[in-house]
Design an enzyme around this catalytic site. Sequence first.
Site, PDB file in Angstrom:
ATOM      1  N   ASP A 116     -12.305   5.925   5.520  1.00  0.00           N
ATOM      2  CA  ASP A 116     -11.704   5.937   4.185  1.00  0.00           C
ATOM      3  C   ASP A 116     -12.471   6.905   3.265  1.00  0.00           C
ATOM      4  OD1 ASP A 116      -9.644   4.919   2.529  1.00  0.00           O
ATOM      5  OD2 ASP A 116     -10.978   3.450   1.616  1.00  0.00           O
ATOM      6  N   GLN A 166     -11.751  -2.926   1.074  1.00  0.00           N
ATOM      7  CA  GLN A 166     -10.764  -2.779  -0.003  1.00  0.00           C
ATOM      8  C   GLN A 166     -11.428  -2.895  -1.369  1.00  0.00           C
ATOM      9  OE1 GLN A 166      -7.426  -1.955   0.285  1.00  0.00           O
ATOM     10  NE2 GLN A 166      -7.535  -1.774  -1.951  1.00  0.00           N
ATOM     11  N   LYS A 185      -1.965  -1.389   4.980  1.00  0.00           N
ATOM     12  CA  LYS A 185      -2.822  -0.584   5.854  1.00  0.00           C
ATOM     13  C   LYS A 185      -2.785  -1.130   7.283  1.00  0.00           C
ATOM     14  CE  LYS A 185      -5.416   0.886   1.825  1.00  0.00           C
ATOM     15  NZ  LYS A 185      -6.589   0.740   0.936  1.00  0.00           N
TER      16      LYS A 185
END
Lengths: 281, 281
Positions: free
Chosen positions: A122, A99, A55
């Site tokens: 996200d 994450q 990412k």
Amino acid sequence: MSALVLDGKALAQKTEEELSARVADLKAKSGGQTPILATILVGDDPASATYVKMKGNACRRIGMDSLQVELPSSTTTEQLLAKIEELNANPNVHGILLQHPVPEQIDERACFDAIALTKDVDGVTCLGFGRMAMGEEAYGCATPKGIMRLLEAYNIELEGKHAVVVGRSPILGKPMAAMLLNANATVTICHSRTKNLADHIRQADIVVGAVGRPEFIKADWIKDGAVVVDAGYHPGGVGDIELEPLTERAAAYTPVPGGVGPMTINTLIYQSVDSGEKKIG
Amino acid sequence: MSALVLDGKALAQKTEEELSARVADLKAKSGGQTPILATILVGDDPASATYVKMKGNACRRIGMDSLQVELPSSTTTEQLLAKIEELNANPNVHGILLQHPVPEQIDERACFDAIALTKDVDGVTCLGFGRMAMGEEAYGCATPKGIMRLLEAYNIELEGKHAVVVGRSPILGKPMAAMLLNANATVTICHSRTKNLADHIRQADIVVGAVGRPEFIKADWIKDGAVVVDAGYHPGGVGDIELEPLTERAAAYTPVPGGVGPMTINTLIYQSVDSGEKKIG
């Protein structure tokens, strides 16, 4: 006749070129500012470390910066919440990625939900999900939003079609169903307690496999001419759907790898650039 | 064989007795404090005034208080938001009901979403919807939650059943689908753009009619032995489903009136008492 290949890898690459131009433009206009994505990695899971690295690399490819936060595996919920609050308050941070998964002593849902709506690039907060489902402005959850962008890029018609989503996870099945509904598809959500799964799938104009089990969905459950979206990825390069027999008789399908996967990270940076433009631009 | 009548009126009455006892208990323990529901009526729509009055009456029947706020039809979004913030901050208010619809100059969604999560006893916020859909704690939207309570009271099995929800409004179809999914039903959501609606409904073990059009859903679209839930109410005492022919061949059905309707207000006061207990108790 061969099915149309929904080439996520190619779309992601093309989108990266467009995003690079937008970031360069933003830099030029703002005296050198770029969108910044903060990535938070908690603990030392090697797969998670790899994802975070990928990412960060995607950010750099388009000229964005990433701020990499690494916390020890002993981190508490309170410590992680404090870090997220710090990033929420930092005007130079335009997006926050936490994450998944975090170590088990941490209340992951509370931490996801602490991310400010405008920085939730996200698409993991309950608030963002609720707003998206209600048709209000919010960043979409990265994987299903990536699938929607891929379907749109190939002009796949959704209105009035019967979409069957197999799986109901918070970051895939549930938001996928809400997005397809918003696009005026008739949506059926199947899951582990569904009876006669094959019969449901046989009716689908659009099938989304999001179960996390290799080739769990069999090709002969899928009707000729369906659009097949495989959100799974397993060792050996197989997804959740038995794809090989479908490459001839589906209308379109996402290959594994190279279909849905590249669109997930692409959507993360796409939404980060959008957030940066709103705050810098 | 006659179908089982899902008697919302009787369940609401029985529940009111239980709620009265809980409120009396709370009063006794707390030196006379009772849960308080604040109701907000904006403008002079007579139907809305009637609904608000019915909700206030329901509070009083179980010994709760209601704080009735009435604002003129010229109220701005900012003024309504200020009032909601005042009620959020008032420790004596345990639930807030904003009567829908508000005059058109007001941003209704922004006002709904300003209601504090812990006081959203009518279940109208995007945050509450998102949390409920993700299985987190939140008050459910009153009508679909009332339907779930009614189905539960009659031990209607939902796990593995195919539920077809017809309608996708923010306060009925969407939360209904999420609640049925949480109860492990396989859920299909149909709406105005659905093709072959009758074919979808024919497959349903459980049908929920939530379209707002009188007897739009025909009895012969519904299979023998289905559970039929009619969330509509129209002049002449008819719902969204042509119910009469089903009273023999359905497994169970909600009558109109006396089925879903009484459960909506009942759920509002049920959740208000819960909120009061959490804050006073």
